[in-house]
Design a protein around this motif. Structure first.
Motif, short mmCIF file in Angstrom:
data_model
loop_
_atom_site.label_atom_id
_atom_site.label_comp_id
_atom_site.label_asym_id
_atom_site.label_seq_id
_atom_site.Cartn_x
_atom_site.Cartn_y
_atom_site.Cartn_z
N GLY A 46 -7.10 -14.04 -13.72
CA GLY A 46 -7.24 -14.77 -15.10
C GLY A 46 -7.22 -16.44 -14.90
O GLY A 46 -7.85 -16.91 -15.57
N ASP A 58 -10.79 -7.61 -20.53
CA ASP A 58 -10.74 -8.70 -21.70
C ASP A 58 -9.70 -9.99 -21.28
O ASP A 58 -10.04 -10.88 -21.63
CB ASP A 58 -9.97 -8.05 -22.95
CG ASP A 58 -11.25 -7.17 -23.67
OD1 ASP A 58 -12.14 -7.38 -23.44
OD2 ASP A 58 -10.77 -6.42 -24.54
N ILE A 59 -8.57 -9.62 -20.54
CA ILE A 59 -7.62 -10.42 -20.34
C ILE A 59 -8.25 -11.57 -19.09
O ILE A 59 -8.14 -12.92 -19.41
CB ILE A 59 -6.29 -9.94 -19.76
CG1 ILE A 59 -5.56 -9.02 -20.60
CG2 ILE A 59 -5.31 -11.06 -18.88
CD1 ILE A 59 -4.45 -8.46 -20.16
N LEU A 91 -4.84 -0.95 -19.43
CA LEU A 91 -4.09 -1.73 -19.86
C LEU A 91 -2.98 -2.19 -19.16
O LEU A 91 -2.90 -1.45 -18.22
CB LEU A 91 -3.56 -1.19 -21.07
CG LEU A 91 -4.66 -0.49 -22.32
CD1 LEU A 91 -3.89 0.42 -23.52
CD2 LEU A 91 -5.17 -1.71 -22.97
N VAL A 108 -2.89 -11.81 -13.32
CA VAL A 108 -2.74 -13.23 -14.07
C VAL A 108 -3.33 -14.11 -13.10
O VAL A 108 -4.00 -15.02 -13.62
CB VAL A 108 -1.16 -13.21 -13.99
CG1 VAL A 108 -0.81 -14.94 -14.27
CG2 VAL A 108 -0.39 -12.47 -14.91
N PHE A 125 2.32 -17.50 -14.61
CA PHE A 125 3.62 -17.59 -14.85
C PHE A 125 4.44 -16.64 -14.15
O PHE A 125 3.88 -15.60 -13.44
CB PHE A 125 3.30 -16.88 -16.46
CG PHE A 125 2.92 -18.06 -17.38
CD1 PHE A 125 3.75 -18.96 -17.81
CD2 PHE A 125 1.49 -17.95 -17.38
CE1 PHE A 125 3.23 -20.08 -18.59
CE2 PHE A 125 1.03 -18.94 -18.23
CZ PHE A 125 1.83 -19.94 -18.82
N GLU A 180 5.46 -9.92 -18.82
CA GLU A 180 5.28 -10.42 -20.23
C GLU A 180 4.13 -11.22 -20.48
O GLU A 180 3.63 -11.59 -21.56
CB GLU A 180 6.66 -11.36 -20.54
CG GLU A 180 7.42 -10.65 -21.43
CD GLU A 180 7.42 -10.66 -22.88
OE1 GLU A 180 7.09 -11.60 -23.42
OE2 GLU A 180 7.25 -9.63 -23.31
N SER A 181 3.28 -11.59 -19.36
CA SER A 181 2.43 -12.80 -19.55
C SER A 181 1.05 -12.15 -19.81
O SER A 181 0.13 -12.83 -19.86
CB SER A 181 2.31 -13.78 -18.36
OG SER A 181 2.42 -13.19 -17.28
N LEU A 182 1.06 -10.76 -20.00
CA LEU A 182 -0.21 -10.18 -20.42
C LEU A 182 0.03 -9.33 -21.64
O LEU A 182 0.92 -8.72 -21.76
CB LEU A 182 -0.59 -9.18 -19.19
CG LEU A 182 -0.82 -9.51 -17.58
CD1 LEU A 182 -1.07 -8.30 -17.06
CD2 LEU A 182 -1.94 -10.82 -17.83
N ASN A 183 -1.01 -9.81 -22.46
CA ASN A 183 -1.23 -9.14 -23.85
C ASN A 183 -1.21 -7.70 -23.74
O ASN A 183 -2.13 -6.98 -23.05
CB ASN A 183 -2.37 -9.70 -24.53
CG ASN A 183 -2.13 -9.26 -25.95
OD1 ASN A 183 -1.60 -8.13 -26.50
ND2 ASN A 183 -2.78 -9.89 -26.81
N PRO A 184 -0.32 -6.88 -24.15
CA PRO A 184 -0.12 -5.40 -23.94
C PRO A 184 -1.50 -4.61 -24.43
O PRO A 184 -1.55 -3.30 -23.98
CB PRO A 184 1.19 -4.97 -24.48
CG PRO A 184 1.46 -6.02 -25.52
CD PRO A 184 0.91 -7.20 -24.92
N ILE A 185 -2.07 -5.00 -25.36
CA ILE A 185 -3.07 -4.31 -26.14
C ILE A 185 -4.52 -4.71 -25.65
O ILE A 185 -5.47 -4.18 -26.03
CB ILE A 185 -3.07 -4.26 -27.64
CG1 ILE A 185 -3.12 -5.72 -28.26
CG2 ILE A 185 -1.66 -3.72 -28.10
CD1 ILE A 185 -3.35 -5.68 -29.64
N MET A 186 -4.68 -5.66 -24.44
CA MET A 186 -6.08 -6.01 -24.26
C MET A 186 -6.27 -5.44 -22.96
O MET A 186 -5.20 -5.31 -22.11
CB MET A 186 -5.95 -7.42 -24.19
CG MET A 186 -6.25 -8.30 -25.40
SD MET A 186 -5.79 -10.12 -25.41
CE MET A 186 -7.43 -10.78 -24.67
#
Lengths: 330, 312
Positions: free
Chosen positions: A171, A114-115, A155, A168, A99, A104-110
């Motif tokens: 992933g 994990d991502i 994080l 990204v 992306f 924005e495309s990574l979950n901030p709390i993972m």
């Protein structure tokens, strides 16, 4: 070998909210309108166009995240519209997306680990923790985050933009895809980091034979990465061909205008700039005939009546313009 | 590069510096401790029948009865300590019920959208416009006013605002790019809700739970004050009710009213402070609630920057 992606007459229309309760005329935004192209294995196709021309919709439709209104998308020879949920999951594994916005495309709390491991879990591809760990490390290092152990427990907000974009990419790589769809992968990054990320993508193509569809509006870098370039205007492809040819011998007046305003490093080199007049027409009410004629510097009256199709032109690529003489078929 | 601290520890580090939240937390913990250790703390057991004389009725505070006695000659302090149990039990359990219903409705409406959202939100609107308290009174009066019924009624009617809040938060989380990325990976709805939506809505749910506790405590007290309490359990509202209806006013026995009243204020205040403190820590964008008075707000009103004093 069959192409990895084959798109034929793809259309994606978005219905526009009706203005009133009794408004019977349904109108549509023509985001992608009758687009056909193929992507060969190991090929990098760049889709170029200004914002709002339908590039991102094209990417989402290729990913199966938007249903095409009509037309066929074949990935690996399979029409993705006819697949059921399970078969689609298998296709998804081979097609991954990068992306535009790594912030924005990574979950901030993972955590990073994990991502990157998430696709493996979703597809149930690994049996134990250790194997998962190994694949995550390999993907991170392939994406240029070395040594991976330094990053895994962090994080996203602790990383720089370039590092996040690498996460990204990791992933996407962890599933070992055959096709990457990159939606403006470097537009949010600093210029100094862009080259690194683009080189990384090219390297992946070299080492893994991944095909890449790269959506971009940056004509400056496109020649550096792409094998072929497709130019899009208002949901249509107006020119498609080998990258160097399109850049050096643009045929469509729109491509010429775009290229004439790309800055060149040599200040002595004077060029004639073509500044397009007017705004992009509203994609809800498209102009009749050629979509480009209201802004076209070489438009003639017949452009208002006939909608040009892509035709092979003498230099060897395809152009949709009535003013460009097609190649004689012998 | 050192590994980042686990989220819990970094949360605690920020929260510790939030004065308002800490005060609320300490107040709430004290109340909980008092309720848990009521048999140890209370000088008398208010559930034990005692022999009383006429002089014991509404006796003013004295060494034997620090908070005085009530209309039945019972020790107010002991009733006060035991009464905290009912308020806290009702507060916690009712707010868990509320937040569970509100969370499920809010997340499903926000995430799935379309007809489901329309249906759920219209239902929420209907529940929202029905005046809560009269309905609670009615339902408790129609059912048997025991502790379980009171918890259920308060809990089942108090979820509307949570549902709306959770839904709006879900809508905003759903728009974020990492949800689209999860879809591109091939993740299903359940996975996306569990891994991407819920963890980001959770802070709001925690804050909301704490704030809903104070509402539930107030509702319970009001019910008891109206005489709709579980007759077998001492609660603060019931103490107020008895004092109010059995002549504490005319007897001048202010202690019988002040103790339970302050108890209710104490609990509600602690939940509100804690909730707002949590809100500030978990949602730093809010920084300072417009109703809270913190050092930052004072500094802002005075138009000065927070700078260490000279010589510091």
């Amino acid at each position: 070998m069959s192409p990895i992606v084959q798109v034929t007459h793809l259309r994606k229309l978005f219905p526009v909210k009706k203005s009133g309760l009794f408004d019977r005329n349904e109108t549509f935004v023509h985001a992608v309108d009758d687009v056909s192209f193929t992507v060969g294995r190991g090929e990098v196709l760049a889709v170029v166009g200004e914002s709002g021309c339908g590039k991102s919709t094209l990417a989402l439709t290729l990913m199966g995240l938007e249903r095409p209104t009509s037309g066929v998308i074949q990935i690996d020879g399979q029409n993705i519209a006819t697949l059921n949920g399970k078969e689609m999951q298998v296709v998804r594994r081979h097609v991954q997306m990068i992306f535009q916005d790594p912030y924005e495309s990574l979950n901030p709390i993972m955590t990073i680990a994990d991502i990157v491991a998430e696709p493996l879990k979703v597809h149930g591809l690994v049996k134990n923790k250790q194997e998962r760990q190994e694949r995550v490390i390999r993907a991170l290092e392939d994406a240029g985050l070395k040594p991976a152990v330094n990053f895994m427990h962090r994080l996203p907000q602790e990383l720089s933009g370039g590092q996040r974009q690498r996460v990204v990419i990791a992933g996407a790589l962890v599933l070992e895809p055959e096709l990457l769809i990159a939606d403006e992968p470097v537009s949010m990054l600093d210029v100094s980091i862009r080259a690194e990320i683009l080189n990384l993508l090219l390297e992946l193509r070299q080492t893994r034979g991944i095909s890449i569809v790269m959506i971009t509006h940056d004509l400056g870098t496109v020649g550096y990465v792409a094998d072929r370039i497709a130019v899009m205007y208002l949901g249509r492809l107006v020119e498609i061909g080998p990258a160097l040819q399109v850049l050096q011998q643009p045929q469509h007046p729109y491509t010429r205008a775009l290229l004439s305003v790309v800055p060149v490093p040599n200040p002595r080199q004077r060029r004639e700039r073509v500044i397009l007049q007017g705004e992009t027409p509203n994609p809800i009410n498209l102009p009749p005939g050629c979509r480009f004629h209201p802004r076209c510097p070489v438009a003639r009256p017949h452009c208002q009546q006939h909608d040009p199709q892509l035709r092979l032109v003498p230099v060897g690529h395809e152009v949709a313009c009535l003013e460009v003489t097609p190649k004689e078929l012998s | 590069m050192s590994p980042s601290p686990p989220p819990i520890r970094s949360f605690w580090r920020t929260f510790r510096r939030n004065r308002m939240g800490m005060v609320g937390a300490v107040m709430l913990i004290l109340a909980v401790l008092m309720a848990v250790f009521a048999p140890v703390l209370a000088p008398y057991n208010p559930y034990q029948p005692t022999r009383v004389t006429i002089d014991d009725i509404y006796a003013p505070p004295s060494p034997e009865h620090p908070f005085g006695t009530d209309d039945a000659g019972k020790d107010v302090l002991s009733s006060f300590i035991y009464g905290a149990r009912v308020s806290l039990i009702v507060g916690f359990f009712a707010s868990f019920i509320s937040i569970f219903i509100g969370g499920v409705i809010g997340i499903s409406a926000g995430f799935y959208g379309g007809k489901l959202e329309n249906g759920l939100m219209r239902f929420t609107d209907i529940m929202l416009v029905i005046p809560d308290f009269p309905l609670i009174v009615l339902l408790v009066a129609l059912t048997k006013p025991n502790l379980l019924n009171i918890i259920l009624v308060i809990g089942l009617l108090g979820w509307t605002s949570s549902a709306r809040l959770v839904r709006s938060q879900t809508l905003s989380v759903k728009q974020r790019k990492f949800v689209l990325r999860a879809r591109a990976i091939g993740a299903g709805n359940f996975h996306i809700i569990r891994r991407h939506i819920f963890p980001l809505v959770l802070p709001l749910i925690v804050v909301n739970t704490v704030l809903v506790i104070s509402l539930a405590v107030l509702n319970e007290s009001a019910l008891s004050f109206l005489g709709l309490s579980d007759p077998t359990k001492i609660s603060w509202g019931q103490m107020l009710n008895f004092a109010f209806t059995r002549g504490a006013m005319s007897a001048g026995a202010w202690w019988a009213l002040v103790a339970p009243g302050l108890g209710i204020v104490w609990l509600v205040l602690s939940c509100t402070l804690l909730g707002q403190g949590l809100e500030q820590v978990l949602n730093p964008r809010l920084e300072t609630h417009h109703l809270s008075v913190g050092s930052k707000m004072v500094a802002r009103m005075m138009g000065i920057k927070e700078t260490p004093a000279i010589g510091d």
